[in-house]
Structure formats: C-alpha cells, structure tokens
Design an enzyme around this catalytic site. Structure first.
Site, short mmCIF file in Angstrom:
data_model
loop_
_atom_site.label_atom_id
_atom_site.label_comp_id
_atom_site.label_asym_id
_atom_site.label_seq_id
_atom_site.Cartn_x
_atom_site.Cartn_y
_atom_site.Cartn_z
N ARG B 23 0.83 -1.22 0.00
CA ARG B 23 0.00 0.00 0.00
C ARG B 23 0.85 1.26 0.00
O ARG B 23 0.44 2.31 -0.48
CB ARG B 23 -0.88 0.06 1.26
N CYS B 46 -9.02 -20.54 12.33
CA CYS B 46 -10.05 -20.57 13.37
C CYS B 46 -11.38 -21.05 12.82
O CYS B 46 -12.28 -21.42 13.58
CB CYS B 46 -10.26 -19.20 13.97
#
Lengths: 456, 456
Positions: B23, B46
């Site tokens: 970025r 997860c």
C-alpha cells in the site's frame, strides 16, 4: 433520635437511594418515608413498549420491587397515590395530597431526596380529555393504553407522534399487535438520536415492517367525536386514528423544585454536584430523570432521562446519605434500541453535537459483518465513528446492524470514556472467533478507517 | 533499484505485512516474494472446526485472499508449496524447497518478514504414520480430516485429545457431524483458559451435548491396525477411535529462526520490538504465531497464537516496512468461543496467572441476566472479575453465558486495557434497553460486587 429521610418519587432514582441508605443505616438511625403519586414503585418504564406489544405478558413483571418488599425488607414507609405538593425548606416539611383517600399529610424531614422523574412534553393540541390519547411515561399510562387496546371493538388505526426511542418502540409494539401504524415526525427522519446517515437505515427497517413514516410533518391538532379521538390533524393533512400515542420526549419534573427554590440548570434539570447533592441546598439530594448531569465529552450539562442513570445516581445519593462516599461522574450518552431485528447503538456526540461543542472532527462510516464473513448468519454491521481532529480522540460512535450489533456500542463507550484515540483503538485486544467477529472486529475496521481519515 | 522483501509464510501475519507494505511502496520501489509451504494463503484456521462440522459449506470460503488476488492486485509473487529451509543472514539469501516440483530456489532479500506460524505440539505417541490421526493447524490439515470423515464407511467414533479451544471446538464439530465423541484431557477440566469455577459451566454444557469428557487422563499411545488408528491408549484404559484429533496446543515455529540465529524469548517465540522488528537483527521483521508478545497486565512475554493478533502485528510490520510508523502495544489475552449455544469469553489474567505475576487480588463471580429479567429469552450470565488488592484495578475477567455473552468480554477488555478500577467501572455508561440488558448491566453488577469484596 433517628434522622428522617423523605423521598419524593418511588421509582428508580428515589428507591435506589432509599435502599442504599438503608443498607448503611438501620431504622433506629434513619426513618425513611417515600411518597409516590402513582400506583407502582421501581418499575421499568423502558419495558412498557414490550408489554404493550404482548411480548412481556404480565404488567407486574415490569415491577422490580413492589411497595410491600420495600416495607418488609427495607423498612421504608412507602405511600402510594400520594403527591407531594409543597416542599417547605425553612420548616423542613413536605405536604402531600392523598390522591386516593383525599386530604393532606404533612411530614417533617431532616434529609430530602428529590426524585420526581420527568413529564412528557405536551403541546397545547395534546391537552385533551378525549379518550384514546396516551403518553407512555408511567406504568399507569401503560395500563390505560393497554386497556384501550383491549376494548371491543379493538382500535385498528394508530398514530404515533414523535420518532424518538419511545415513538419508534411504540410504533413497533403497535404493529406487532396488528394495528395499522403511522408515525408522524417533525424532523427529516425518525431516530434522530443518531446522525441522519445512520438514521436512514433505521427508517428503512421501520418501513420494511409496514410502519407508515411521515417526516417533516407538524401536528396541529386532534379531531374528536363523542369524546374520542378520531384524527391527528397535521400540516400535511389529517390521519385517521383510533389511538394516538405521544412520544414527544420528556422534560425534568421540576415544578415542585422550582417552587421550593431548588436551583435548575440550563438543561432544565435540578442542579446537583458529583455526590448528587442539590447545589447549595444542604441535606437535599436529587437523582434520576429530574436532574441534569455532566456530559463528559462536551463538558456541558445535559438532561438524559434513562433508567440506568437513575439507578446509578440513586445508588450514589443513597451511599452518601448513608454516610459513605460515592460520586456520579457524568454520562456519555450511550443508548441502545431495536426495531424488530435491527439493532441501534450510540454513544458520545453526534456530528451536530460535536459541532455545537466546538470540536473539529472527522467522521467515517465503515461496513463490516457481525461474524466472520463465511460464518452462517453473517450480516452487515455499520459503524460510524466521530474523532477529534487532529488528536484522533474518539468523540462519538454509532452502530446499526443485525444480531449482536447494539451492545457492541459498549466497547466503544468504554474506549470513549477513557479518552482513547482511534489510533490507540486499532490495537485493542477484542474477542475473536468466527461466530462472533471477523479477524478484524467491526470496531477495529472503523477505527482504522478513522485513522486514515485524519490529517497526517 | 527496487528493494526486495521476502516473506516466509503466506498466512495472516506474512500477507498482512506484505499487503500493507505494498500500500505504501509500489513495485518499482519494492519487490515482494512470499513463500508458503502449504497450498493456501491468508485463510482462517479458526474457521476450520466450522467447516469440519458442515456449518461452513465450502473450504474456499475460509480463504480471505487467494494467491491470484495477491499476484494481481498487490503485485506479490506468491510461491505456494515452497518451504524455506535456510535463512542466510550474511548473504541476505533464503533457500526454498519446491515441495511440488522438486528442486531448490535461492532468493536474495533486502528485507525479510518471518511469519512461519506455529506447529502443533506432538508428543512422541502422536508421531505416527497411521491413517486417521489429525491435527487441525492448517487448512491442508483440515482438508485431510474432512476427506477422512467423508470416507465410506464413515468413521463413527472420534477421540479428541486436549480440551483447549481447538479441542472443544473440534469436539463440538464432530458431534454435530453425528460421531460419538470422547474428549480426553490431562487436567481436571477442559477449557482451562478460564478458571475452574467458570470452566465447570463449560464442561457441563459439553456433557449436555453428549460429549464424553474424560479428565485427569494422560494419553500414552495409539493402537493401529492395517495402517489405521483403532484406539487411543491412556492411563485410564483404551478408547476406541476411528478418527483421532489432536488439540494439544501449538508452539512457535522457530526452527528456521533458531538456525539463522534470530533471538527467541522465554515463551519460545521470536523476540520482536514494538515495531515488530526482530530484536537486534536489522531489516528482519516477524509477526503472528511465531513471535512472542508483551502481556500488558503481567508485563511478561507470552505466546498467544491467534489470527487477530497475527493480522494486527502483520499490519504494523507492513506499515513500518512501507516507511510509515506503527507499533503493536501487546495483548491482554482476550478470547471468545462457544460450545453450541453456550458462550465463553475471557480477558486479562486468570487467578493462577495473577498469582504467578505476583499480584494480590480478590475475585468475585456475579450472576445476572443477558436481558431485562422480564424480557423473553432472558438467561443467566455469569461474570467473574479479578481485581488487584487494594487498588481495585481490574486484572482479568471471564464470562460464561447464553445469547450475547461472549462478546461482552470486549467491554471488560477495553476497561482493563485502560487500567480502570472496578470502582470506576461501576459508573460506566453502558447501553441499556430491556432486550439487551437489565438496568444494571451484568458487567456493572460484577463491578459492584468486586468493589464490595475489596478491603475498605
């Protein structure tokens, strides 16, 4: 000899104070007499819409503690249907009218707790004896409304005037009962407790429920027939109504305080110090919807009537009356509500409040999801943050979303309470698991966006 | 000439760093090459239990960004199935083995991002080639397990070894798939990430689901037949198993770091400074499950592998690599999970952690409800607070309850992050409305109880 505490008002503020004082001083040390003009003590006014809708079945469920409990367990002499009409500070006496039995009583006090609550705003056009027009401020009001709704034939068309929390919640309650509901709001949108760019989401959801929302409309009168309301007349035409619910907000109930010379603040509420003592008037305390309080962000006094503040303020007053030490440090304007499944939370200042308080600020709106995007039931959560410029200090936050959106405002409320900057907030260690949040919690996504919006 | 960043590990920590660096620095200024030994980038480990259970249907939903996206939108040269085997700090080179095609590649770097994640703890008995034994650390692991579960005939009896988050979540996933599930735990209770007096509530809920929990049991080996696992052998007898899932925790994956001379800390993770630079090694950064981090309450270095930390740490490293300034201030151990409808949240120190860190403390457990008591669906919420004595500073909090319990830990996490005392917390302005809280929020009820428990 025991001191004598007179409590004026038997709802959250007054009774929290009375019971806390009792915890610390027994009846040989402190007599407590509480006057309440209505028929109930310590009830949840906020629960009334859910009882009207039928979601809560029994009115008595809304009463946290009844008078008998206060008498038996707290040795508090509760006198229902007694309206205090005079506070005589010189003679240390109050005069109360017995609304049921008639006549007056006079009672001496050493300590006075002023907890009269708030009165609904009632424009001239709403001062009517016509049947079918209701406020929903007290449980007695709710009782009367519910009786009216259960008449035969049942009312079919409802008009709710005012689109604040109570108006919105009552509109939902009435549509759940099967009535046709029109909500009339003077402003451009209902739910102006959040900024317009967030309120539009709420208005859309209300329309989705079938509530007919009319905005920018001013009510000018009511039409009556045979002693009953039949229409709400506005500058945009008349709306037929078998029942009219007033949700125009409330004002601190201070008539008695004013007459007695208690000081009022710029918000119209009774002025109190941090310990909930009425400013400059020894031995007189106040709490709840009748007082003004400090807004910790703007630094201005505000009037925010809400049961949770009344409970906390009453507790603080009671601890102090009881000989302890406690302070109430003010509020930050946190509030939550829902319209069916759409949840709304807010804390701190809205854009207009921040501007009025003189802050330079940026605001951002970030869309995210309440769960990991791939987890079933994930839905959009919209978080708005308002941050001081250039410091980045959080000034306000608003959330609109579906499951588990509203109470996330607490995370932001605690951040705001502690003066956190949005930059600090990007590091917060918040709970992460797919059923509860994306790896970047919506609160953090919004904080990152706010950091990017601040001038570097 | 452009600098060259080599990223070792293509999951959350590494790819968050790479994309943040991109970025701020374009491809003419910074080349980025990322090596990943597995077949996936930036996935939600997860989420694996919910994909195994079938709740999440498509494996690819767990992938936040695939390699093609990184190549196309971020100009990052992602090389899957490439395992880095050597870091040569002197020559500024890495050597990677091509696991698919064979052979080795050597790549020069100016900047190195170490993000190798963690490896599952594997006792000697678990080092087996027998089919039917699975970790659930990577998406490749999950893939293999899911294939095994979908065999015909399908496995019927599962044994989960270890009762931490992954063990508990996998036990739930397997019982939802219809298997008979036994969970074997060495300690007195599963879910030891909360104190025993809270963990017991979780164990009860798991038993209610039909999970057979065996505690105080040590696994000593596996029985195999025809190359497949058939039993888990323990000091309390053997448990038949068609499938065995290992949930014994993870350790930082540091073999490569150690060989290269990167410093490790007492928790076993790579040592990093606040900007996620490897301590004492210029131009080398690290993030995610391979590093250790500061616990802000104990002041001790800890290893807490969690995707949300990896993402934040990677972002911080990437901003710094990109020429910006960001710091990662540490963690407070916030975590949430669920066992079917029972929700669990924790933050800060448990009692044993507080004692180990040398704190004097009080702890209280307060029962309240998630909604106003009269509101439909109100259920018990149990909040435990641990507060320093005599200061009253919050040290830790745990919540077990039903709907909307887990994420309330965030409210406490932010209070703890800011060093609030339980006394201060009693005044917090939290959202109140009957569908979301009693007038005294469960967090405030617990804070009041903690205040009462502190010596005056």
């Amino acid at each position: 000899m025991a001191q004598r505490l007179i409590v004026i008002g038997g709802d959250a503020g007054g009774m929290a104070a009375a019971s806390q004082a009792r915890r610390r001083r027994d009846r040989t040390d402190l007599e407590i007499v509480a006057f309440e003009r209505g028929r109930f003590t310590s009830y949840s006014a906020c629960g009334i819409p859910y009882w009207i809708s039928g979601l809560v079945e029994d009115r008595d469920d809304l009463v946290a503690r009844d008078p008998e409990t206060f008498r038996r367990d707290f040795a508090i002499d509760v006198r229902l249907r007694h309206e205090v009409t005079v506070i005589d500070l010189d003679r240390r006496e109050v005069v109360a009218r017995d609304l049921a039995g008639g006549g007056e009583v006079r009672e001496r006090f050493d300590l006075l707790m002023y907890a009269t609550g708030a009165n609904p705003v009632q424009p001239d056009w709403a001062r009517t004896d016509a049947a079918g027009v209701f406020g929903v401020q007290t449980l007695d009001d709710g009782d009367a409304l519910r009786d009216w709704l259960e008449r035969d034939p049942a009312p079919r068309r409802a008009v709710v005037v005012g689109g604040g929390y109570i108006g919105v919640e009552m509109a939902e309650a009435l549509i759940l009962r099967g009535l046709d509901v029109t909500l009339v709001e003077q402003a451009e949108q209902p739910m102006s407790t959040v900024d317009p760019d967030m309120a539009v989401l709420v208005a859309d959801a209300m329309r989705g429920l079938g509530i007919d929302i009319r905005t920018g409309v001013t009510v000018t009168g009511l039409t009556e027939e045979d002693g009953r309301v039949t229409e709400v007349v506005t500058d945009a035409g008349a709306f037929p109504a078998d029942v009219v619910v007033l949700g125009l907000g409330v004002r601190p109930n201070t008539a008695l305080a004013e007459a007695a010379g208690l000081p009022l603040g710029p918000s119209g509420g009774v002025r109190v110090d941090r310990r909930m003592r009425v400013v400059g008037v020894p031995d007189v305390w106040a709490a709840g919807d009748c007082v003004e309080t400090l807004h910790r962000v703007s630094g201005q006094p505000v009037h925010i009537p809400l049961g949770t503040h009344a409970n906390k303020q009453g507790r603080v007053a009671g601890i102090n009356i009881g000989g302890g030490y406690a302070t109430f440090p003010g509020v930050i304007g946190t509030a939550v509500t829902k319209v069916c499944d759409l949840e709304v939370g807010r804390t701190g200042l809205r854009e207009r409040d921040a501007a009025a308080a003189g802050f330079a600020f940026v605001s951002v709106i970030a869309e995210s999801t309440n769960r990991a995007g791939y987890y079933p039931g994930a839905r959009t959560m919209t978080v708005k943050l308002i941050a001081e410029q250039p410091s980045g200090r959080l000034l306000g936050a608003q959330i609109v979303g579906w499951s588990e959106a509203a109470k996330r405002i607490d995370t932001l409320a605690v951040a705001l309470w502690n003066g956190m900057t949005v930059d600090d907030m990007t590091s917060l260690d918040l709970g992460y698991a797919p059923p509860y949040a994306p790896a970047w919690d919506p609160v953090l996504v919004a904080a990152r966006k706010a950091v990017d919006a601040l001038p570097r």
